[in-house]
Scaffold this motif. Structure first.
Motif, PDB file in Angstrom:
ATOM      1  N   LYS A  70       0.755  -0.927   0.064  1.00  0.00           N
ATOM      2  CA  LYS A  70      -0.310   0.214  -0.029  1.00  0.00           C
ATOM      3  C   LYS A  70       0.950   1.199  -0.258  1.00  0.00           C
ATOM      4  O   LYS A  70       0.703   2.556  -0.468  1.00  0.00           O
ATOM      5  N   LYS A  71       1.985   1.131  -0.027  1.00  0.00           N
ATOM      6  CA  LYS A  71       2.749   2.503   0.237  1.00  0.00           C
ATOM      7  C   LYS A  71       3.463   2.856  -0.871  1.00  0.00           C
ATOM      8  O   LYS A  71       4.011   3.921  -1.116  1.00  0.00           O
ATOM      9  N   LEU A  72       3.387   1.924  -1.861  1.00  0.00           N
ATOM     10  CA  LEU A  72       3.796   1.852  -3.311  1.00  0.00           C
ATOM     11  C   LEU A  72       3.107   3.070  -4.454  1.00  0.00           C
ATOM     12  O   LEU A  72       1.973   1.982  -4.161  1.00  0.00           O
ATOM     13  N   VAL A  73       3.396   3.259  -5.076  1.00  0.00           N
ATOM     14  CA  VAL A  73       1.980   3.937  -6.091  1.00  0.00           C
ATOM     15  C   VAL A  73       3.206   3.776  -7.706  1.00  0.00           C
ATOM     16  O   VAL A  73       4.368   3.958  -7.519  1.00  0.00           O
ATOM     17  N   ILE A  74       2.159   3.596  -8.687  1.00  0.00           N
ATOM     18  CA  ILE A  74       2.510   3.870  -9.971  1.00  0.00           C
ATOM     19  C   ILE A  74       2.352   4.545 -11.031  1.00  0.00           C
ATOM     20  O   ILE A  74       0.637   4.820 -10.638  1.00  0.00           O
ATOM     21  N   ASN A  75       2.792   5.592 -11.154  1.00  0.00           N
ATOM     22  CA  ASN A  75       2.573   7.330 -11.932  1.00  0.00           C
ATOM     23  C   ASN A  75       2.391   7.164 -13.715  1.00  0.00           C
ATOM     24  O   ASN A  75       3.685   6.449 -13.448  1.00  0.00           O
ATOM     25  N   ALA A  76       2.026   7.029 -14.771  1.00  0.00           N
ATOM     26  CA  ALA A  76       2.521   7.251 -15.568  1.00  0.00           C
ATOM     27  C   ALA A  76       2.174   8.821 -15.952  1.00  0.00           C
ATOM     28  O   ALA A  76       1.663   9.468 -15.751  1.00  0.00           O
ATOM     29  N   GLU A  77       3.263   8.940 -16.895  1.00  0.00           N
ATOM     30  CA  GLU A  77       3.480  10.359 -17.644  1.00  0.00           C
ATOM     31  C   GLU A  77       3.392  11.944 -16.475  1.00  0.00           C
ATOM     32  O   GLU A  77       2.029  12.625 -16.457  1.00  0.00           O
ATOM     33  N   ILE A  78       4.230  11.560 -15.703  1.00  0.00           N
ATOM     34  CA  ILE A  78       3.520  12.012 -14.251  1.00  0.00           C
ATOM     35  C   ILE A  78       5.007  13.534 -14.270  1.00  0.00           C
ATOM     36  O   ILE A  78       5.856  13.372 -14.482  1.00  0.00           O
ATOM     37  N   PRO A  79       4.455  15.217 -14.011  1.00  0.00           N
ATOM     38  CA  PRO A  79       5.206  15.716 -14.326  1.00  0.00           C
ATOM     39  C   PRO A  79       6.294  16.008 -13.701  1.00  0.00           C
ATOM     40  O   PRO A  79       6.070  15.448 -12.388  1.00  0.00           O
ATOM     41  N   LYS A  80       7.675  16.030 -13.857  1.00  0.00           N
ATOM     42  CA  LYS A  80       9.127  15.828 -12.457  1.00  0.00           C
ATOM     43  C   LYS A  80       9.645  16.863 -13.115  1.00  0.00           C
ATOM     44  O   LYS A  80      10.464  17.065 -14.222  1.00  0.00           O
TER      45      LYS A  80
END
Length: 225
Positions: free
Chosen positions: A73-83
């Motif tokens: 539950k601590k992990l998140v996968i994001n796509a095309e997120i601004p950095k």
């Protein structure tokens, strides 16, 4: 030396935690069927290639549903997120970037950055091999301890970078890491500045070639040696 991945492949050279997440990514990639890479067009145009995001969106779906990820539950996968990164060595802001997929603890968590992934289809790299160079340099930026995010002192670099090149033809001989070396050499011939420094960051970048059936991989360090 390139390796062919199957579900029981052991991946050496990384700590147990990051190795587990990398293995989950490999499994997720092999769960993406060839139909997300190419499709049959009209009678005149057979075996056409999808744009990269078709493959990327399905990979996002597969990776999110991998038990290693979904049960944490601590992990998140994001796509095309601004950095946005800051180069402290030169005090210049690096332009806003949108990595294809990242595994981290969330956009507001500046620690616990794990895997950052870039995806390109071979045809695009073939047309402009400097795009491969640009993606590998981008991965190196996010792995570097010399770069920080804007207005934060507690940001930690990502543990691992992954570059994925999808290949249209479902032919084993076409699926080879050596293609990446060929494209890097072409990028260098186009512009001599297209070189990648020999350092430990390259050991933390895993390069993958996948054709919808076979996955080959190696570290960037081994490829450019």
């Amino acid at each position: 030396m390139e390796r062919t991945f199957c579900e029981n492949t052991s991946i050496k050279g990384y700590d147990n935690a990051i190795n587990k997440y990398l293995h989950s990514l490999f499994v997720s990639i092999t769960n993406v069927k060839s139909g997300y890479i190419r499709f049959d067009g009209s009678d005149e145009q057979k075996d056409l290639e999808h744009v990269e995001r078709v493959f990327a969106y399905e990979l996002y779906h597969q990776w999110c549903n991998n038990p290693i990820i979904s049960n944490n539950k601590k992990l998140v996968i994001n796509a095309e997120i601004p950095k946005v990164l800051i180069d402290e060595m030169r005090q210049n802001k690096i332009p806003l970037m949108y990595p294809d997929i990242v595994l981290h603890h969330g956009q507001n968590a500046y620690k616990g950055n794990l895997i950052i992934c870039e995806i390109k289809r071979e045809r695009y790299v073939h047309q402009d091999p400097t795009k491969l160079f640009d993606d590998l340099i981008k991965l190196r930026m996010y792995l570097s301890s010399e770069l920080k995010v804007k207005d934060r002192d507690d940001w930690e670099p990502f543990k691992l970078g992954v570059f994925v090149m999808t290949i249209r033809k479902d032919v084993l001989s076409k699926c080879s890491i050596s293609k990446l070396k060929e494209y890097l050499n072409r990028a260098k011939s186009i512009n001599f500045q297209n070189t990648i420094p020999a350092d430990n960051l390259n050991k933390r970048i895993v390069c993958i070639v996948y054709n919808g059936k076979v996955l080959k991989f190696d570290t960037l360090n081994n490829i450019i040696e």
